[in-house]
Design an enzyme around this catalytic site. Sequence first.
Site, PDB file in Angstrom:
ATOM      1  N   GLY A   1       0.831  -1.201   0.000  1.00 34.51           N
ATOM      2  CA  GLY A   1       0.000   0.000   0.000  1.00 34.51           C
ATOM      3  C   GLY A   1       0.861   1.246   0.000  1.00 34.51           C
TER       4      GLY A   1
ATOM      5  N   GLY B   1       1.282   4.443   4.054  1.00 37.95           N
ATOM      6  CA  GLY B   1       2.330   3.563   3.536  1.00 37.95           C
ATOM      7  C   GLY B   1       3.587   4.322   3.191  1.00 37.95           C
TER       8      GLY B   1
ATOM      9  CG  ASN C   1      -8.378   4.542  10.905  1.00 33.16           C
ATOM     10  OD1 ASN C   1      -7.630   4.620  11.875  1.00 33.16           O
ATOM     11  ND2 ASN C   1      -8.669   5.585  10.145  1.00 33.16           N
TER      12      ASN C   1
ATOM     13  CE  LYS D   1      -7.064   5.922  15.783  1.00 30.07           C
ATOM     14  NZ  LYS D   1      -6.013   5.351  14.931  1.00 30.07           N
TER      15      LYS D   1
ATOM     16  CB  SER E   1      -9.584   9.430   7.528  1.00 28.85           C
ATOM     17  OG  SER E   1     -10.206   8.602   8.490  1.00 28.85           O
TER      18      SER E   1
END
Length: 306
Positions: free
Chosen positions: A16, A21, A108, A188, A258
């Site tokens: 990625g 990445g 995530n 998280k 995001s």
Amino acid sequence: MTTSDITHTGKIVILGAGAIGQLIFHQLSTYGLSPTLLGRDANADSQMLEFTNLDGETVTRQAQFIDKSMLASCELLIVCVKAYQVEAALLPLLDALPTEAHLLLLHNGLGPHLSVAPHLAGRGLSLGTTSQGALKQGRWQIRQTGAGLTQVGHAQGPRLADNLRRALLGAIHNSEWCEPILPMLWQKLAINIAINPLTAINDCRNGELAGAEFEPTIFALVQEVVTVANADGIALDQTQLTERVYQVIQLTASNYSSMHQDIHHGRQTEIEAITGYLLSRAAEHGIATPANQAIYHQLKSLERGD
């Protein structure tokens, strides 16, 4: 610590070449390692990557790109694709990956580890999460926008070799090895559940969620996370977790999440690995999660463009 035993090309491969990445590539390279990149649509054996750090300093590095046929020497594969891409990107590579290679999922949310685990054929698996911020300014130009905390830990199979573990922690600033790792990932997850969908639905920066009008919703979302996590054997403290959510809101007040960015640009979000994962675990335990159900359906409607 010396890194001479793992510096030659091919030992560490990053799957990625998106913002995270590329960020991990630059951090490992700065530390003296020589990671290679495995991207979906790289059309060259090498590529110059530009990186601007938190101090505003810009450097360029040449990255070597490899394909599946060149994985024979890989000792650590760091998977940095989006959560919904993990299975499709990773599974076709496994037959070319050495049986002693170790995998690290760094994305995530939660869920992909459950779908890939049965296919690993005894390979070791670690899981991680990072709050580092990185913004793509061009296909091969990124700017780091936040330091954040990176947490990594063992999940299953053989453990990550000590030299590779030390290299990761040395290269990635503000990183730590956590065992067990799942409680950290659930924490998280809770932060993402409380912040990301709300910013996308309300088209706002993270800091606006500190407003009193959002307090009941955030409280309900976190309360449901704690209930489901406890049923899954993960002990979370609701008061501490709610305080942490508001700390992150303050620390990232000027940021767009995001998920907000994905909706803004018409991209698929990671809602399935965030709220969707919570809903799937809640269903497994027969737990009602009305607040998260409502947010999930609002976000999916936005994602579809309804």
